[in-house]
Design a protein around this motif. Structure first.
Motif, PDB file in Angstrom:
ATOM      1  N   ILE A   1       0.840  -1.206   0.000  1.00 39.59           N
ATOM      2  CA  ILE A   1       0.000   0.000   0.000  1.00 39.59           C
ATOM      3  C   ILE A   1       0.870   1.248   0.000  1.00 39.59           C
ATOM      4  O   ILE A   1       0.599   2.214  -0.713  1.00 39.59           O
ATOM      5  N   ALA A   2       1.952   1.219   0.776  1.00 42.61           N
ATOM      6  CA  ALA A   2       2.827   2.387   0.865  1.00 42.61           C
ATOM      7  C   ALA A   2       3.575   2.647  -0.439  1.00 42.61           C
ATOM      8  O   ALA A   2       3.889   3.795  -0.754  1.00 42.61           O
ATOM      9  N   THR A   3       3.836   1.611  -1.206  1.00 44.43           N
ATOM     10  CA  THR A   3       4.625   1.795  -2.436  1.00 44.43           C
ATOM     11  C   THR A   3       3.778   1.862  -3.696  1.00 44.43           C
ATOM     12  O   THR A   3       4.330   1.988  -4.793  1.00 44.43           O
ATOM     13  N   LYS A   4       2.479   1.800  -3.577  1.00 50.34           N
ATOM     14  CA  LYS A   4       1.625   1.828  -4.765  1.00 50.34           C
ATOM     15  C   LYS A   4       1.867   3.105  -5.574  1.00 50.34           C
ATOM     16  O   LYS A   4       1.956   3.078  -6.791  1.00 50.34           O
ATOM     17  N   ARG A   5       2.009   4.232  -4.913  1.00 48.36           N
ATOM     18  CA  ARG A   5       2.249   5.497  -5.609  1.00 48.36           C
ATOM     19  C   ARG A   5       3.616   5.519  -6.301  1.00 48.36           C
ATOM     20  O   ARG A   5       3.777   6.190  -7.310  1.00 48.36           O
ATOM     21  N   ALA A   6       4.562   4.799  -5.775  1.00 47.66           N
ATOM     22  CA  ALA A   6       5.907   4.791  -6.367  1.00 47.66           C
ATOM     23  C   ALA A   6       5.917   4.153  -7.749  1.00 47.66           C
ATOM     24  O   ALA A   6       6.828   4.392  -8.532  1.00 47.66           O
ATOM     25  N   THR A   7       4.899   3.352  -8.056  1.00 44.53           N
ATOM     26  CA  THR A   7       4.857   2.696  -9.363  1.00 44.53           C
ATOM     27  C   THR A   7       4.300   3.583 -10.464  1.00 44.53           C
ATOM     28  O   THR A   7       4.314   3.199 -11.628  1.00 44.53           O
ATOM     29  N   GLU A   8       3.809   4.768 -10.124  1.00 47.21           N
ATOM     30  CA  GLU A   8       3.212   5.657 -11.125  1.00 47.21           C
ATOM     31  C   GLU A   8       4.171   5.973 -12.262  1.00 47.21           C
ATOM     32  O   GLU A   8       3.772   6.061 -13.412  1.00 47.21           O
ATOM     33  N   GLY A   9       5.435   6.166 -11.975  1.00 43.01           N
ATOM     34  CA  GLY A   9       6.406   6.559 -12.992  1.00 43.01           C
ATOM     35  C   GLY A   9       6.970   5.413 -13.817  1.00 43.01           C
ATOM     36  O   GLY A   9       7.694   5.642 -14.784  1.00 43.01           O
ATOM     37  N   VAL A  10       6.644   4.172 -13.467  1.00 47.67           N
ATOM     38  CA  VAL A  10       7.172   3.021 -14.194  1.00 47.67           C
ATOM     39  C   VAL A  10       6.362   2.834 -15.480  1.00 47.67           C
ATOM     40  O   VAL A  10       5.141   2.671 -15.433  1.00 47.67           O
ATOM     41  N   PRO A  11       7.026   2.888 -16.638  1.00 49.20           N
ATOM     42  CA  PRO A  11       6.300   2.770 -17.910  1.00 49.20           C
ATOM     43  C   PRO A  11       5.568   1.430 -18.033  1.00 49.20           C
ATOM     44  O   PRO A  11       6.117   0.380 -17.735  1.00 49.20           O
ATOM     45  N   GLY A  12       4.332   1.480 -18.463  1.00 49.98           N
ATOM     46  CA  GLY A  12       3.539   0.269 -18.674  1.00 49.98           C
ATOM     47  C   GLY A  12       2.946  -0.283 -17.404  1.00 49.98           C
ATOM     48  O   GLY A  12       1.756  -0.535 -17.309  1.00 49.98           O
TER      49      GLY A  12
END
Length: 162
Positions: free
Chosen positions: A122-133
């Motif tokens: 849950i804490a890292t869900k936002r961190a994946t926004e910048g990962v393409p695809g």
């Protein structure tokens, strides 16, 4: 989640689990031998059976059964009536001493898999926004589904490494 936390509470839950395992194994030997107590040889076979069950049914690393010397020394400590055999009450006390560390390792593994992994997901869900695809797919997933998938992945990795 509350049920998991309730089970991980500690000694009371562990005592019930050890008691259930001990009753099943002790009754098996009692039916086979027709006697009320176990000799050292029967006790060591019971130890091997219990560790086999632990390795098959509980998450975590493989646990090697203890040596005969360790079993003998714990048996001596638990044999209250000094008859050289173990009765049902002594059997439960014996296994509580023998499996205390094993159950702690299993409990720690459950805590990591069931509490830490979803929290990190849950804490890292936002961190994946910048990962393409990947970022767009992760953001479209409901948080509960994403946390469940990450938890399953952590449990799968833990089961493969053990």
């Amino acid at each position: 989640m509350g049920q998991v936390l309730n089970k991980l509470r500690g000694k009371e839950w562990r005592h019930k689990q050890v008691q259930a395992i001990c009753d099943r194994v002790f009754d098996r030997f009692k039916m086979q031998t027709g006697r009320a107590n176990l000799t050292f040889e029967e006790l060591y076979i019971a130890v091997l059976l219990v560790y086999n069950d632990i390795n098959k049914r509980l998450p975590g690393p493989h646990f090697d059964p203890p040596s005969k010397d360790l079993v003998q020394s714990i048996m001596t400590d638990c044999d209250m009536n000094l008859d050289g055999e173990i009765d049902r009450e002594e059997f439960v006390k014996f296994f509580e001493q023998l499996t205390a560390e094993t159950l702690n390792v299993v409990s720690q593994g459950l805590i990591i898999s069931m509490i830490v992994a979803p929290t990190v997901a849950i804490a890292t869900k936002r961190a994946t926004e910048g990962v393409p695809g990947v970022g767009k797919v992760v953001q479209k997933l409901p948080t509960s589904v994403y946390a469940s998938l990450v938890t399953l992945a952590v449990m799968w990795v833990n089961s493969d490494s053990s």
